[in-house]
Structure formats: structure tokens, C-alpha cells
Design an enzyme around this catalytic site. Structure first.
Site, short mmCIF file in Angstrom:
data_model
loop_
_atom_site.label_atom_id
_atom_site.label_comp_id
_atom_site.label_asym_id
_atom_site.label_seq_id
_atom_site.Cartn_x
_atom_site.Cartn_y
_atom_site.Cartn_z
N GLU A 21 -38.79 3.69 101.69
CA GLU A 21 -37.50 4.76 101.68
C GLU A 21 -36.96 5.45 102.96
O GLU A 21 -36.57 6.79 102.96
CB GLU A 21 -38.86 5.70 101.38
CG GLU A 21 -39.25 6.19 100.04
CD GLU A 21 -40.32 5.39 100.14
OE1 GLU A 21 -40.76 4.20 100.27
OE2 GLU A 21 -41.56 5.69 99.28
N SER A 149 -41.40 7.29 94.61
CA SER A 149 -39.66 7.77 94.25
C SER A 149 -39.73 6.79 92.50
O SER A 149 -38.77 6.34 92.10
CB SER A 149 -38.49 7.12 94.92
OG SER A 149 -38.94 7.14 96.40
N TYR A 215 -32.62 10.97 93.08
CA TYR A 215 -31.40 11.21 94.25
C TYR A 215 -30.29 10.88 93.99
O TYR A 215 -29.10 11.05 94.78
CB TYR A 215 -31.99 9.38 95.12
CG TYR A 215 -33.11 9.87 95.53
CD1 TYR A 215 -33.59 10.56 96.89
CD2 TYR A 215 -34.51 8.69 95.00
CE1 TYR A 215 -35.21 10.77 96.85
CE2 TYR A 215 -35.75 9.06 95.70
CZ TYR A 215 -35.92 10.35 96.51
OH TYR A 215 -37.29 9.94 96.89
N ARG A 254 -46.64 18.42 100.09
CA ARG A 254 -46.38 19.06 97.80
C ARG A 254 -47.28 18.59 97.43
O ARG A 254 -47.66 16.94 96.79
CB ARG A 254 -44.49 18.54 97.74
CG ARG A 254 -43.29 19.03 97.58
CD ARG A 254 -42.97 19.02 97.59
NE ARG A 254 -42.64 18.12 96.43
CZ ARG A 254 -41.95 16.65 95.92
NH1 ARG A 254 -41.05 16.36 96.98
NH2 ARG A 254 -42.60 16.03 95.05
N ASP A 256 -47.71 18.03 92.89
CA ASP A 256 -46.57 17.12 91.83
C ASP A 256 -47.80 18.14 90.38
O ASP A 256 -48.69 17.05 90.82
CB ASP A 256 -45.96 16.14 91.71
CG ASP A 256 -44.85 16.32 92.77
OD1 ASP A 256 -44.04 16.86 93.20
OD2 ASP A 256 -44.57 14.94 92.33
N GLU A 269 -49.93 14.64 91.75
CA GLU A 269 -49.53 13.93 93.25
C GLU A 269 -49.64 14.53 94.30
O GLU A 269 -49.41 15.75 93.75
CB GLU A 269 -49.47 12.77 92.50
CG GLU A 269 -47.62 12.96 92.96
CD GLU A 269 -46.92 11.87 93.76
OE1 GLU A 269 -46.48 11.11 94.13
OE2 GLU A 269 -45.20 11.87 93.30
N ASN A 271 -47.60 14.97 97.64
CA ASN A 271 -46.76 14.28 99.02
C ASN A 271 -47.03 14.15 100.48
O ASN A 271 -47.42 16.04 100.00
CB ASN A 271 -45.14 14.45 98.55
CG ASN A 271 -44.88 13.55 97.52
OD1 ASN A 271 -45.23 12.32 97.25
ND2 ASN A 271 -44.80 13.85 95.99
N GLY A 275 -39.94 14.77 101.42
CA GLY A 275 -38.08 15.33 101.70
C GLY A 275 -38.03 15.75 102.88
O GLY A 275 -38.71 17.21 101.70
N1 LIG Z 1 -48.88 12.11 83.27
C1 LIG Z 1 -47.55 12.21 83.20
N2 LIG Z 1 -46.72 12.80 81.79
C2 LIG Z 1 -45.63 13.23 82.42
N3 LIG Z 1 -44.83 12.87 82.76
C3 LIG Z 1 -45.19 12.49 83.84
C4 LIG Z 1 -46.44 12.67 84.05
N4 LIG Z 1 -46.79 11.18 85.52
C5 LIG Z 1 -45.49 11.76 86.13
N5 LIG Z 1 -44.35 11.98 85.02
C6 LIG Z 1 -43.61 12.17 85.49
O1 LIG Z 1 -42.59 11.31 86.32
C7 LIG Z 1 -42.83 11.51 87.52
C8 LIG Z 1 -43.03 10.94 88.75
O2 LIG Z 1 -44.12 10.87 89.12
P1 LIG Z 1 -45.42 10.11 90.50
O3 LIG Z 1 -45.97 10.16 89.49
O4 LIG Z 1 -44.68 12.41 90.72
O5 LIG Z 1 -44.38 9.24 91.00
P2 LIG Z 1 -43.19 9.49 92.76
O6 LIG Z 1 -43.16 10.78 92.69
O7 LIG Z 1 -44.31 8.74 93.53
O8 LIG Z 1 -42.83 8.98 91.98
C9 LIG Z 1 -42.65 12.85 87.66
O9 LIG Z 1 -41.93 13.98 88.91
C10 LIG Z 1 -42.90 13.25 86.09
O10 LIG Z 1 -41.21 13.97 86.14
MG LIG Z 2 -43.49 12.52 92.36
#
Ligand SMILES: Nc1ncnc2c1ncn2[C@@H]1O[C@H](COP(=O)(O)OP(=O)(O)O)[C@@H](O)[C@H]1O
Ligand SMILES: [Mg+2]
Length: 311
Positions: A21, A149, A215, A254, A256, A269, A271, A275
């Protein structure tokens, strides 16, 4: 509101670094530096190389605004080194940074605390992939535990795709897991000190909020205010605050979240160094809360005054 900016002393905005990143971090760092300077903070940009600790000591920095995303800066290692040097820094300390860098560890803590996060199974080359599909149902999301990411992640909709998805994710991290797919809406909620900022609803014009959507794409839509009724909004803010606190996160960050079609929220998750570019999510939520980018930068810097980081 803090008006006397001299109390912060000489501040290093530590950015860049050597993680994937790096470029995003340089953009975040430049924006934060401009914000702090605008408010009269004695702030200086430091592009972190492996000699970052020498630079901080040599230049007599009194405080670090840590805006390194990913490994090396967001994972507790820099935090530990700064603790040893007794240089206070923004955001979470060693333990919470290390835990949240790993999505699987984060989920284990939430599960152990009785908080809702989608069901998951750890994948190894020896896994019975059909059994995993039976347990979790389809679709599932396959994730490396420690990448960000959306790197190495895949949505799996058919049983025979699970093994290849595992092999792809395994290129990025030794630990890979499959997670139940939540059909519904996506939210992200920013914490700032003791405050929970207004949640944002994300609508990616893709299967999920992937690297492209984050991005590159212009099609992702952001809704803030997010449109939830008051009761659901309170539930979301309370849940994310608890999720942040049980891990021991501090200062800012943040969380999610997905919301399924029944209206249930599922934690995804955290963070701890999100950003901070002009169009990033935390500044968007702060603006809705009445804080400019520069105000937000100072509020985050204030988190380095709290005990818990190195002071
Ligand atoms: N269990 C889930 N069900 C549906 N969509 C998911 C799930 N986990 C992640 N996502 C989707 O994938 C994206 C990235 O996942 P995330 O775990 O936040 O990883 P990162 O942001 O570190 O890449 C999320 O913003 C969401 O859109
Ligand atoms: Mg995420």
C-alpha cells in the site's frame, strides 16, 4: 478543541513504507501533512525506509502521526519500536494493531466475545473442500488472513472453485480461510477518539468492493448519511464501537460491516490506519460530522496525547 498547536511539538507524518500500500500511504500522508500545516502544527513528512527509527531520533521528532498502511506500519511492528524509543504515536498500540492486521485473529476475538461475524473455516492443502462447502454453504469468500486491499480474495459460487481460490489466496499468505458470503448491503463505520462517526453505505458496481472498486472505478457509490432508520443506525454504531473496543483499538480506525437481507449486521474487519486521501472514507464521514480534513487530522493527532501509546 485544542487551539495551541505547539503542545504537539515536532511531528513526523510517517508515510510510504515498504508494504504493497506504499503509494496509497504516500497520498494519505501528503494530505495529512497539508492538513496539519494548515492548522499550524510543526509537522514534517517522513518517507519511511528501513532507517525510519534513526531518522526520527536524529531529527528529534517528539511525536509520530502514523499513516503507514499495511505491513510494517499498521501491524504493530512500528508501534513496538516507537514504544521502545518512547515516541508517542497516533492510533492503536502493538497488540490491537497486530490482531487487526490478521482478519482471522480478529474474527476469533469477536467470536469469543459473542459478537456476530460470518462463519468461517480455515483452509489448508489437506482440507476436505466439499465438506467446507457443506458447512458454510455457497457462496463463500476466500481470503488470505493478512492481506489488504482485496488482494488474493475470491468469491466462490461453485464447489469446484474452492480449491483454486484457496491456491490463489495461499500465494499471499500462509493462512487462508473461507467465510460465509453475506448477501446484502455493505457499511463502514469510522471511530475517532470516543466518537462514532456517521456510517457510510458503499455500493460497488461489482460483485464486491475489490481493488478496482476501491482505487480505480468511478462507479462506486457512497451514501453518508447511510439511510438506515434510527434504530438500525444505533445498533450499527453500538456494534462497531464494541467490536473496536474488545480488540483494544485506540484513537481512530474503521470497522467494515455487512448487513444481510434480514437486517442483521455481520462484522468483517477493522482497519487501524485507514486511507486519508481527499476522497477516502474516514474524511467523508468526518465531513458529515462537521469536521474538515484539517480538523480531522488534528483530532487524530490528539490520540497520541493519550496514555497507552508510548507516553
Ligand atoms: N463475508 C462476506 N460476504 C460478502 N462480501 C464480503 C464478505 N467479506 C468481504 N466482502 C466484500 O469484499 C470486500 C473486501 O473484504 P475485506 O475483508 O474488507 O478485505 P480488505 O478490505 O482488506 O480487502 C468488502 O469490502 C466486501 O465488499
Ligand atoms: Mg475492508
Amino acid at each position: 478543541m485544542i487551539r495551541d498547536m505547539t503542545q504537539f511539538g515536532k511531528v513526523a507524518v510517517v508515510m510510504g513504507g515498504w508494504a504493497a500500500e506504499r503509494e496509497v500511504s504516500l497520498n494519505s500522508g501528503k494530505a495529512v501533512l497539508a492538513g496539519l500545516l494548515k492548522k499550524g502544527v510543526d509537522a514534517h513528512g517522513v518517507d519511511a525506509g528501513r532507517d525510519v527509527l534513526d531518522v526520527l531520533r536524529r531529527e528529534n521528532y517528539q511525536r509520530v502521526f502514523n499513516i503507514l498502511h499495511g505491513r510494517g506500519g499498521e501491524d504493530g511492528t512500528l508501534q513496538g519500536a516507537l514504544d521502545v524509543l518512547q515516541i508517542p504515536y497516533t492510533g492503536s498500540g502493538v497488540m490491537a494493531s497486530a490482531i487487526t492486521m490478521d482478519k482471522l485473529m480478529t474474527k476469533r476475538i469477536w467470536t469469543g466475545s459473542g459478537l456476530p461475524t460470518p462463519a468461517f473455516e480455515i483452509l489448508t492443502p489437506e482440507s476436505d473442500f466439499e465438506e467446507v462447502v457443506e458447512k458454510l454453504g455457497l457462496p463463500v469468500m476466500v481470503k488470505p488472513a493478512q492481506e489488504g486491499s482485496s488482494i488474493g480474495m475470491s468469491k466462490v459460487t461453485e464447489a469446484q472453485q474452492l480449491k483454486p481460490a484457496f491456491e490463489k489466496a495461499a500465494q499471499y499468505d500462509a493462512v487462508v480461510f473461507a467465510e460465509q458470503w453475506i448477501i446484502g448491503e455493505e457499511y463502514t463505520v469510522a471511530m475517532l477518539g470516543e466518537e462514532v462517526l456517521p456510517p457510510i453505505r458503499l455500493q460497488a458496481n461489482a460483485d464486491f468492493y475489490d481493488y478496482e472498486a476501491k482505487y480505480v472505478s468511478e462507479d462506486t457509490q457512497y451514501h453518508c448519511p447511510c439511510g438506515l432508520d434510527e434504530q438500525s443506525l444505533n445498533a450499527l454504531q453500538t456494534l462497531t464501537r464494541t467490536a473496536f473496543d474488545v480488540i483494544g483499538c485506540k484513537g481512530w480506525g474503521r470497522v467494515d460491516v455487512m448487513r444481510d437481507n434480514m437486517g442483521t449486521f455481520w462484522l468483517i474487519e477493522v482497519n487501524t490506519v485507514p486511507g486519508m486521501t481527499d476522497h477516502s472514507l474516514v474524511p467523508m464521514a468526518a465531513r458529515q460530522h462537521g469536521l474538515s480534513f484539517a480538523d480531522l487530522s488534528v483530532e487524530i493527532l490528539k490520540s497520541s496525547l493519550q496514555a497507552g501509546s508510548a507516553e
